[in-house]
Design an enzyme around this catalytic site. Structure first.
Site, PDB file in Angstrom:
ATOM      1  N   LYS A  43       0.730  -1.303   0.019  1.00 29.42           N
ATOM      2  CA  LYS A  43       0.049  -0.041   0.043  1.00 29.42           C
ATOM      3  C   LYS A  43       0.768   1.165   0.075  1.00 29.42           C
ATOM      4  O   LYS A  43       0.372   2.178  -0.515  1.00 29.42           O
ATOM      5  CB  LYS A  43      -0.891   0.098   1.325  1.00 29.42           C
ATOM      6  CG  LYS A  43      -1.719  -1.061   1.352  1.00 29.42           C
ATOM      7  CD  LYS A  43      -2.969  -1.284   0.474  1.00 29.42           C
ATOM      8  CE  LYS A  43      -4.119  -2.153   0.751  1.00 29.42           C
ATOM      9  NZ  LYS A  43      -3.501  -3.604   0.630  1.00 29.42           N
TER      10      LYS A  43
HETATM   11  C1  LIG Z   1      -4.096  -4.790   0.283  1.00 32.85           C
HETATM   12  C2  LIG Z   1      -3.342  -6.073   0.242  1.00 32.85           C
HETATM   13  C3  LIG Z   1      -3.564  -7.042  -0.752  1.00 32.85           C
HETATM   14  C4  LIG Z   1      -4.750  -7.010  -1.796  1.00 32.85           C
HETATM   15  O1  LIG Z   1      -4.422  -5.801  -2.554  1.00 32.85           O
HETATM   16  P1  LIG Z   1      -5.551  -5.473  -3.392  1.00 32.85           P
HETATM   17  O2  LIG Z   1      -5.299  -4.188  -4.228  1.00 32.85           O
HETATM   18  O3  LIG Z   1      -6.649  -4.994  -2.286  1.00 32.85           O
HETATM   19  O4  LIG Z   1      -6.274  -6.636  -4.189  1.00 32.85           O
HETATM   20  C5  LIG Z   1      -2.577  -7.990  -0.653  1.00 32.85           C
HETATM   21  N1  LIG Z   1      -1.664  -8.274   0.129  1.00 32.85           N
HETATM   22  C6  LIG Z   1      -1.411  -7.485   1.064  1.00 32.85           C
HETATM   23  C7  LIG Z   1      -0.120  -7.361   2.060  1.00 32.85           C
HETATM   24  C8  LIG Z   1      -2.261  -6.063   1.190  1.00 32.85           C
HETATM   25  O5  LIG Z   1      -1.927  -5.084   1.974  1.00 32.85           O
END
Ligand SMILES: *Cc1c(COP(=O)(O)O)cnc(C)c1O
Length: 496
Positions: free
Chosen positions: A112
């Site tokens: 993120k």
């Molecule tokens: C948010 C997240 C995901 C999923 O990503 P999306 O874009 O919501 O599909 C996978 N792994 C981690 C560690 C995340 O923080």
């Protein structure tokens, strides 16, 4: 070329990027999408050897056409700096014939950060461009990682407040500690009695409540969203797929123009959608491999064309993927319906009234770019152990879902193309499940003791993001019922 945006539900059109970023969600509840996904404006060869920031500029300028070069470079330079613990920003690590694209080198050690370290700057510049004089309130629901990454990005940014809702019992102890110790007088963190979907729905409801928005306006505030529904989150995520590709060409692992596969551990469908946009821009991607955990609503959708959220919500060891409503899928649906708003309106109203929808046969053809599968909790543990035993490389429980599904993909298809697995979190963020996968005997330790054990096992340095939160002061203790999120926002902002 001028890229303009419209709502997937038809209520808004010809919106500049800066306005779409400020708004977050369109007035009709739809998501902003570009009128057309822009094509790369130069041969892929020309991107070879660019460092991350320059590559980011080349990709993002095609979407943020109302930003000047100075404005966009200002955002990029402030985002991808020494908050990241490697100059490469997103290194590609080759293990066992798979290429792990490490997206966890930012300040909260999950992917993120790739978007949320730049979003505050995109918003600041956008607000200025749009002559917004109200204080912006970022309202965000998190399954664990978005919350902390958004808090870290927005903390102490002038003219912005941020309120984060997380499922009280649905995040890991380390994720929780990261959030409740967040500094910054403009940050608010609230645990809700409910799951991530409850939190996300609550936020969407507040956004779409005209009366409440008016009340905010009367008090000098306006909402925006840091959730992955904000187009300002999606665009920066497209960059690293191009980056990974150029790195693999540079290292001789692939030839220029050669097709690769991309595996993405998926929850809200943001990260994999970014890869889909990259493919549509001209990046040679063969299959987009959508990896789910036991909340396998996307796997079922890919295989049947029926999206059905009416099922039990499973708490897994990959909590950031514990999601039954993948918001960003709406953007894919829009694309594969040939940009038909009426279709999206029908599907979305069916989802909210009946809890399910089915797409047409024509739309199903649009899913051919995707392969979907899932990994159970046990398969996820096995994948962590297998990768570690074979290569000494420790992956986290989300990345492991990707790794496990990749194995199924190869078995199903026999496809041996070079493959990038998006590595979405550092194992240090999910010490309990990762260490348990290696050896059950680690179960006797708590999540924080396991940080030391993980360090002893791997020799990988404990990230600063982890060192900083151990023993830090708990600043946020608010809890609310899932039906009282609106009241909570009112209290926080002293709205009257
Ligand atoms: C948010 C997240 C995901 C999923 O990503 P999306 O874009 O919501 O599909 C996978 N792994 C981690 C560690 C995340 O923080």
């Amino acid at each position: 070329m001028n890229t303009l945006y419209k709502s997937t539900r038809g209520g808004e059109s010809n919106i500049q990027a800066s306005l779409a970023i400020i708004k977050g969600l369109a007035c009709d509840g739809g998501l902003f999408v570009p009128n057309e996904i822009p094509k790369l404006d130069k041969p892929l060869e020309d991107l070879l050897g660019l460092e991350y920031k320059d590559l980011a500029y080349e990709i993002m300028k095609l979407y943020l056409t109302d930003f000047t070069e100075d404005e966009l470079r200002y955002c990029i330079n402030n985002a991808y700096d020494d908050k990241f613990d490697t100059k490469e920003i997103a290194p590609v690590v080759k293990k066992n014939r798979a290429h792990y694209l490490e997206l966890f080198h930012g300040s909260t050690i999950a992917f993120k950060d790739m978007a949320l370290s730049i979003l505050p700057y995109l918003m600041k510049v956008s607000a200025k461009k749009q002559n917004i004089d109200k204080e912006i309130v970022i309202l965000t629901a998190t399954s664990g990682d978005t919350g902390k990454a958004a808090l870290a990005g927005f903390a102490d940014v002038e003219g912005i407040k941020i309120i984060v809702f997380y499922p009280k019992d649905g995040v890991s102890p380390i994720q929780k500690q990261q959030m409740v110790t967040q500094k910054g007088d403009n940050t608010y963190v609230v645990g809700i009695e409910g799951n991530f979907d409850d939190a996300q729905n609550g936020v969407k409801e507040i956004f779409n409540n005209a009366e409440f928005v008016q009340l905010m306006d009367n008090n000098g505030y306006r909402f925006s969203s840091a959730n992955s529904i904000n187009i300002g989150r999606l665009i920066p995520q497209i960059v690293y797929y191009f980056y990974a590709y150029t790195k693999m060409v540079a290292s001789g692992d692939i030839k220029m123009g050669e097709d690769i596969n991309v595996v993405v551990p998926t929850g809200n469908f943001g990260n994999i959608l970014a890869a889909y946009y990259a493919k549509n821009m001209g990046l040679p991607i063969h299959q987009l491999i959508c990896a789910s955990n036991d909340n396998k609503v996307l796997y079922d959708f890919m295989n049947t064309g029926v999206y059905n959220r009416k099922r039990e919500f499973v708490l897994t060891i990959s909590p950031s993927m514990d999601i039954l409503i993948s918001s960003n899928l709406e953007r894919l649906l829009y694309k594969i319906s040939d940009n038909k708003e009426s279709v999206i309106n029908n599907l979305m109203s069916s989802l909210s009234s009946k809890g399910e929808y089915e797409i047409s046969d024509d739309m199903k053809k649009g899913l051919k770019d995707f392969y979907g599968n899932y990994a159970s909790i046990d398969e996820t543990y096995d994948a962590i152990k297998e990768v570690f035993d074979k290569s000494g490389y420790l992956i986290d429980s989300h990345t492991a879902v990707g790794s496990s599904v990749y194995k199924k993909y190869k078995k199903d298809t026999g496809d041996n193309r070079k493959t990038v697995i998006a590595s979405t979190a550092s194992p240090y963020k999910f010490t309990r499940s990762v260490m348990k996968a290696i050896d059950e005997s680690y179960e006797k330790y708590d999540d924080f003791e396991l940080i030391e054990k993980m360090n002893e096992l791997t020799g990988v340095e404990i990230p600063k993001a982890i060192k900083d939160i151990i023993g830090a002061e708990i600043r946020h203790k608010m809890i609310c019922d899932k039906d009282r999120m609106k009241e909570t926002v009112k209290e926080i902002l002293s709205l009257s």
